[in-house]
Write an enzyme that holds these catalytic residues in place. Sequence first.
Site, PDB file in Angstrom:
ATOM      1  N   LEU A   1       0.581  -1.133   0.047  1.00  0.00           N
ATOM      2  CA  LEU A   1      -0.287  -0.309   0.163  1.00  0.00           C
ATOM      3  C   LEU A   1       1.061   1.329  -0.034  1.00  0.00           C
ATOM      4  CD1 LEU A   1      -2.295   1.085  -0.012  1.00  0.00           C
ATOM      5  CD2 LEU A   1      -2.790   0.820   2.235  1.00  0.00           C
ATOM      6  N   TYR A   2       2.359   1.199   1.051  1.00  0.00           N
ATOM      7  CA  TYR A   2       2.489   2.231   0.993  1.00  0.00           C
ATOM      8  C   TYR A   2       3.729   2.509   0.044  1.00  0.00           C
ATOM      9  CZ  TYR A   2       6.719   5.307   2.912  1.00  0.00           C
ATOM     10  OH  TYR A   2       7.404   6.349   2.869  1.00  0.00           O
ATOM     11  N   GLY A   3       3.870   1.542  -1.000  1.00  0.00           N
ATOM     12  CA  GLY A   3       5.171   1.747  -1.842  1.00  0.00           C
ATOM     13  C   GLY A   3       4.067   1.935  -3.303  1.00  0.00           C
TER      14      GLY A   3
ATOM     15  N   SER B   1       1.557   3.815  -3.570  1.00  0.00           N
ATOM     16  CA  SER B   1       1.206   4.852  -3.327  1.00  0.00           C
ATOM     17  C   SER B   1       2.610   6.217  -3.945  1.00  0.00           C
ATOM     18  CB  SER B   1       0.456   5.440  -1.515  1.00  0.00           C
ATOM     19  OG  SER B   1       1.479   5.557  -0.390  1.00  0.00           O
TER      20      SER B   1
END
Length: 250
Positions: free
Chosen positions: A157-159, A161
């Site tokens: 999710l973080y990567g 984004s």
Amino acid sequence: MTSLSLTGSVALVTGATSGIGAATAAALAEQGAHVLVAGRSAARGEAVVASIRERGGKADFVAADLGDAASVRQLARRATELGGGRVDILVNNAGVFPFKPTEEVTEEEFDAVYDVNVKAKFILVGELAPAMAARGKGAIVNTSTMVASYGMSGMSLYGSSKAAVNLLTKAWAAEYGPRGVRVNAIGVGPTRTEGTAAMGENLDGLASQAPLGRPAAPEEIAAAVVYLASDAASFVQGVVLPVDGGRTAV
């Protein structure tokens, strides 16, 4: 050599009430910029502003919730007002970074991450970059991450984004660069801040995979932002500069 001096410029830094953002605000102010410190906490924001002013710098706090589109647009308007009608430098630093397996991510968590990490940046650039282009000069620096460049378990999710931020950086450079606006990003590695304190030994373990073998201090990341925001980087456009201790080099 072209100077790092930012005297006379107005800089808006999001997520500037702690960590990398606070260090960036201080570093920009040290180079003469009038820094607009944006964040949710008025107490922390005013503390950053007070610290800058104590050292002879110029700064103001602007409250904003980057998870809310209306608040982001209001931030752009208020920053322009406080800047005397302009914002010369936009540092899109604010971000959230939950790490968990994909199957455990809720729809609400997914939306919250993309709202702050992607949508808020998109809105701020749309609100502020056209005026920079009309003046023929401006600089935008987006904070990204090394894990936008390669896969790591628990960081989908973080990567993802931040991978969107990397592409937006290049697209905005193509869109606004011909009119004098430089758009670049920094690919940040493990950094010891209030926000990463909960990672404990995991932060050191992640940092140990890079040639330098240690986490960064916020001031080391801020130095790269100042460079990209200044005329010293006048021929640097559309890049994602790794500031990760060499992790993406090996």
